[in-house]
Design a protein around this motif. Structure first.
Motif, mmCIF file in Angstrom:
data_model
loop_
_atom_site.group_PDB
_atom_site.id
_atom_site.type_symbol
_atom_site.label_atom_id
_atom_site.label_comp_id
_atom_site.label_asym_id
_atom_site.label_seq_id
_atom_site.Cartn_x
_atom_site.Cartn_y
_atom_site.Cartn_z
ATOM 1 N N PRO A 21 -7.642 -1.039 -1.865
ATOM 2 C CA PRO A 21 -7.343 0.115 -2.739
ATOM 3 C C PRO A 21 -8.479 1.115 -2.864
ATOM 4 O O PRO A 21 -8.248 2.257 -3.266
ATOM 5 C CB PRO A 21 -7.024 -0.541 -4.084
ATOM 6 C CG PRO A 21 -7.704 -1.862 -4.034
ATOM 7 C CD PRO A 21 -7.650 -2.302 -2.609
ATOM 8 N N ARG A 64 -5.691 3.758 -4.386
ATOM 9 C CA ARG A 64 -5.056 3.214 -5.590
ATOM 10 C C ARG A 64 -6.045 2.862 -6.695
ATOM 11 O O ARG A 64 -5.667 2.800 -7.869
ATOM 12 C CB ARG A 64 -4.207 1.986 -5.225
ATOM 13 C CG ARG A 64 -2.938 2.318 -4.460
ATOM 14 C CD ARG A 64 -2.170 1.073 -4.094
ATOM 15 N NE ARG A 64 -2.895 0.263 -3.115
ATOM 16 C CZ ARG A 64 -2.527 -0.958 -2.719
ATOM 17 N NH1 ARG A 64 -1.448 -1.515 -3.245
ATOM 18 N NH2 ARG A 64 -3.235 -1.609 -1.812
ATOM 19 N N SER A 111 -3.986 -3.945 2.094
ATOM 20 C CA SER A 111 -4.697 -2.677 2.109
ATOM 21 C C SER A 111 -5.715 -2.610 0.969
ATOM 22 O O SER A 111 -5.391 -2.906 -0.183
ATOM 23 C CB SER A 111 -3.693 -1.526 1.983
ATOM 24 O OG SER A 111 -4.353 -0.279 1.921
ATOM 25 N N SER A 138 0.831 -1.195 0.000
ATOM 26 C CA SER A 138 0.000 0.000 0.000
ATOM 27 C C SER A 138 0.874 1.256 0.000
ATOM 28 O O SER A 138 2.066 1.200 0.331
ATOM 29 C CB SER A 138 -0.892 0.017 1.242
ATOM 30 O OG SER A 138 -0.095 0.188 2.412
ATOM 31 N N ASP A 154 -7.391 3.175 0.217
ATOM 32 C CA ASP A 154 -6.087 3.848 0.204
ATOM 33 C C ASP A 154 -5.851 4.679 -1.060
ATOM 34 O O ASP A 154 -4.807 5.300 -1.217
ATOM 35 C CB ASP A 154 -4.941 2.851 0.400
ATOM 36 C CG ASP A 154 -4.803 1.824 -0.736
ATOM 37 O OD1 ASP A 154 -5.080 2.165 -1.902
ATOM 38 O OD2 ASP A 154 -4.400 0.674 -0.451
#
Length: 293
Positions: free
Chosen positions: A253, A258, A251, A136, A256
């Motif tokens: 996405p 992405r 993590s 991440s 976070d």
């Protein structure tokens, strides 16, 4: 499993002999659309057996062992780079003479498969990646807080240690099975035994060791630049399904940030599932695949 099961075959990639499994039993099977299953780190192609069995009626299912894993050869220098594994996947599809293909992948294999889908967007019809985006942004920041020269020196020390490491030996299959259960408490006994039996070799002294190369415990200090990886994700044109386990260390996405680098991605989180959600919640996983594919 079916009475016959898959056939094991090999192909050559960068002078390595790599193993793959093909569930096609007839000319009719080989004419079905191809589904390529790409396993994760320190795993093997036989971990997809249940998935292949569930989808084999509609697909020609192929699964390969990454370099250094399963029944594929280890690299001579002990250095495993993700982009070399992307080459291996490209070589497998090329030598099969099929495409565009559909891909289902896990973890490290997801990282590999997503790069393939971005580099060769015309060769991928749809792609599923189970926790396959790698570290991440938060984890990357933690790692990079240590100056690069220090991390480089640490890598050299780890590689030197790995070069002298003897693969861990287990006195019996039961001991290896216990380790498998310890690694993932969500596994049923049947799953753990199957993964263990196909994931170990018997040594000359009668003990057992995992098939994967110990050097796979040491990865490069840096892979490719973040911007290049994001460009690859953005180049994927195939419908993309990202799967995450709610109890995993990986993590999400969608949380976070992405997922913003993808143009055509959907994310589903599985409750009561960890990093191996395709084992932990198998029935829901297969139902999800059938709906998406």
């Amino acid at each position: 499993m079916t009475a016959t099961g898959p056939t094991q075959q090999t192909f050559i990639s960068q002078r390595l002999k790599l193993s793959y499994l093909d569930w096609a039993q007839s000319k009719y099977d080989r004419e079905k659309p191809t589904l390529v299953l790409v396993h994760g780190g320190r795993d093997h192609a036989r971990s997809w057996d249940w998935t292949a069995e569930a989808l084999g009626e509609d697909w020609r299912v192929v699964a390969f062992d990454h370099r250094g894993h399963g029944d594929s050869e280890w690299v001579s220098d002990g250095n495993y780079r993700v982009n070399d594994m992307v080459y291996d996947l490209a070589q497998l599809v090329h030598q099969l003479g099929v495409g565009p293909v559909t891909i289902v992948s896990h973890s490290m294999g997801g990282n590999v498969a997503l790069r393939y889908a971005g580099v060769f967007p015309d060769m991928v019809k749809k792609i599923v990646a189970i926790e396959g985006l790698g570290p991440s942004p938060e984890r990357q920041a933690e790692l990079r807080a240590t100056p690069y020269p220090e991390r480089f020196a640490e890598w050299i020390g780890k590689k030197r240690s790995a070069s002298g490491r003897i693969p861990r030996k287990y006195q019996s299959i039961e001991d290896a099975f216990a380790r498998m259960i310890e690694e993932n408490a969500y596994l049923t006994e049947e799953q753990a035994r199957h993964l263990t039996i196909h994931g170990i070799n018997r040594n000359e002294d009668g003990t057992y060791s995992w098939k994967f190369d110990p050097h796979l415990n040491v990865w490069a200090v840096e892979d490719i630049a973040d911007e290049f990886l994001q460009q690859i994700w953005g180049a994927i044109t195939a419908p993309t399904l990202l799967l995450y386990g709610a109890d995993s260390w990986a993590s999400n996405p969608a949380k976070d940030g992405r997922i913003k680098h993808f143009t055509n991605a959907e994310l589903i989180e599985f409750e009561q599932a960890g990093h191996w959600l395709h084992h932990d919640q198998f029935e829901r996983f297969i139902a999800t695949l059938k709906d998406f594919l």
